[in-house]
Design a protein around this motif. Sequence first.
Motif, mmCIF file in Angstrom:
data_model
loop_
_atom_site.group_PDB
_atom_site.id
_atom_site.type_symbol
_atom_site.label_atom_id
_atom_site.label_comp_id
_atom_site.label_asym_id
_atom_site.label_seq_id
_atom_site.Cartn_x
_atom_site.Cartn_y
_atom_site.Cartn_z
ATOM 1 N N MET A 92 0.944 -1.172 -0.011
ATOM 2 C CA MET A 92 -0.132 -0.066 -0.007
ATOM 3 C C MET A 92 0.997 1.406 -0.204
ATOM 4 O O MET A 92 0.646 2.306 -0.658
ATOM 5 N N THR A 93 2.061 1.267 0.693
ATOM 6 C CA THR A 93 2.788 2.344 0.774
ATOM 7 C C THR A 93 3.382 2.777 -0.841
ATOM 8 O O THR A 93 3.367 3.754 -1.210
ATOM 9 N N GLU A 94 3.791 1.826 -1.401
ATOM 10 C CA GLU A 94 4.012 1.828 -2.769
ATOM 11 C C GLU A 94 3.099 2.628 -3.574
ATOM 12 O O GLU A 94 3.439 3.519 -4.641
ATOM 13 N N VAL A 95 1.902 2.205 -3.675
ATOM 14 C CA VAL A 95 1.114 2.771 -4.196
ATOM 15 C C VAL A 95 0.541 4.082 -3.971
ATOM 16 O O VAL A 95 0.478 4.992 -4.875
ATOM 17 N N LEU A 96 0.663 4.502 -2.745
ATOM 18 C CA LEU A 96 0.545 6.071 -2.282
ATOM 19 C C LEU A 96 1.602 6.586 -2.844
ATOM 20 O O LEU A 96 1.576 7.929 -2.935
ATOM 21 N N ALA A 97 2.900 6.213 -2.622
ATOM 22 C CA ALA A 97 4.011 6.758 -3.322
ATOM 23 C C ALA A 97 3.838 7.191 -4.540
ATOM 24 O O ALA A 97 4.189 8.349 -5.087
ATOM 25 N N VAL A 98 3.301 6.360 -5.307
ATOM 26 C CA VAL A 98 3.461 6.694 -6.662
ATOM 27 C C VAL A 98 2.456 7.595 -7.209
ATOM 28 O O VAL A 98 2.516 8.482 -7.751
ATOM 29 N N ALA A 99 1.237 7.549 -6.189
ATOM 30 C CA ALA A 99 0.220 8.821 -6.390
ATOM 31 C C ALA A 99 0.832 10.001 -5.921
ATOM 32 O O ALA A 99 0.525 11.186 -6.685
ATOM 33 N N ALA A 100 1.757 10.283 -4.958
ATOM 34 C CA ALA A 100 2.376 11.418 -4.381
ATOM 35 C C ALA A 100 3.384 11.911 -5.607
ATOM 36 O O ALA A 100 3.368 13.005 -5.934
ATOM 37 N N VAL A 101 4.149 11.137 -6.180
ATOM 38 C CA VAL A 101 4.980 11.265 -7.410
ATOM 39 C C VAL A 101 4.195 12.023 -8.409
ATOM 40 O O VAL A 101 4.573 12.913 -9.039
ATOM 41 N N LEU A 102 3.211 11.189 -8.667
ATOM 42 C CA LEU A 102 2.152 11.510 -9.823
ATOM 43 C C LEU A 102 1.585 12.897 -9.647
ATOM 44 O O LEU A 102 1.634 14.019 -10.511
ATOM 45 N N GLY A 103 1.042 13.223 -8.533
ATOM 46 C CA GLY A 103 0.408 14.361 -8.068
ATOM 47 C C GLY A 103 1.368 15.542 -8.219
ATOM 48 O O GLY A 103 1.335 16.666 -8.566
ATOM 49 N N SER A 104 2.718 15.210 -7.512
ATOM 50 C CA SER A 104 3.518 16.320 -7.675
ATOM 51 C C SER A 104 4.211 16.766 -8.850
ATOM 52 O O SER A 104 4.608 17.722 -9.055
ATOM 53 N N GLY A 105 4.265 15.772 -9.675
ATOM 54 C CA GLY A 105 4.476 15.787 -11.019
ATOM 55 C C GLY A 105 3.801 16.590 -11.959
ATOM 56 O O GLY A 105 4.174 17.506 -12.489
ATOM 57 N N VAL A 106 2.536 16.243 -11.643
ATOM 58 C CA VAL A 106 1.498 17.167 -12.443
ATOM 59 C C VAL A 106 1.550 18.597 -11.850
ATOM 60 O O VAL A 106 1.632 19.686 -12.870
ATOM 61 N N THR A 107 1.768 18.719 -10.645
ATOM 62 C CA THR A 107 1.596 20.299 -9.991
ATOM 63 C C THR A 107 2.944 20.824 -10.450
ATOM 64 O O THR A 107 2.813 21.980 -10.975
ATOM 65 N N ALA A 108 3.982 20.281 -10.537
ATOM 66 C CA ALA A 108 5.353 20.806 -10.902
ATOM 67 C C ALA A 108 5.314 21.082 -12.580
ATOM 68 O O ALA A 108 5.682 22.145 -12.922
#
Length: 150
Positions: A1-17
């Motif tokens: 579950m941590t990995e899935v949430l981490a991918v979501a964090a990377v995607l969200g911060s990537g879209v933001t950036a």
Amino acid sequence: MTEVLAVAAVLGSGVTAGVLFAVALSVLPALFAMDNGTYVHAHQLLGRNWDPTMPVIVLSSTLADGVLAVAADGAARPLFAAAAVLLLGVSGVSHLCNVPINRRVKAITDPAVIPPDWQDPRPLWRRWHYLRTALAVVALVLNGAALAVI
């Protein structure tokens, strides 16, 4: 579950950036090249679809990073925590600095008639935008590094 949430964090911060970087790279120079009335009209059109999309993406990514700062182990934990703080900074700069400027520009009812006492908000808006862009890019880098060490 941590990995899935981490991918979501990377995607969200990537879209933001990515969105903020694109605005800094292309939209801002175009807005600066416009006369005042055209700028006001363009700014009003460009701002229509950012809310609520970008705040949801930024705050969801911040929340994911916050959860991961508690749930992750080892070296990833402080990276996620720092990314959460940086994304919270993006949100803070947006809501406290850029949004009030946006509201002033949107309040102009006729872009063809700019009030005589109007002060061009573009330089100030750009400075705040560059700050939040830098915060978002660093958050993305930290999230990527954290995902790599999970």
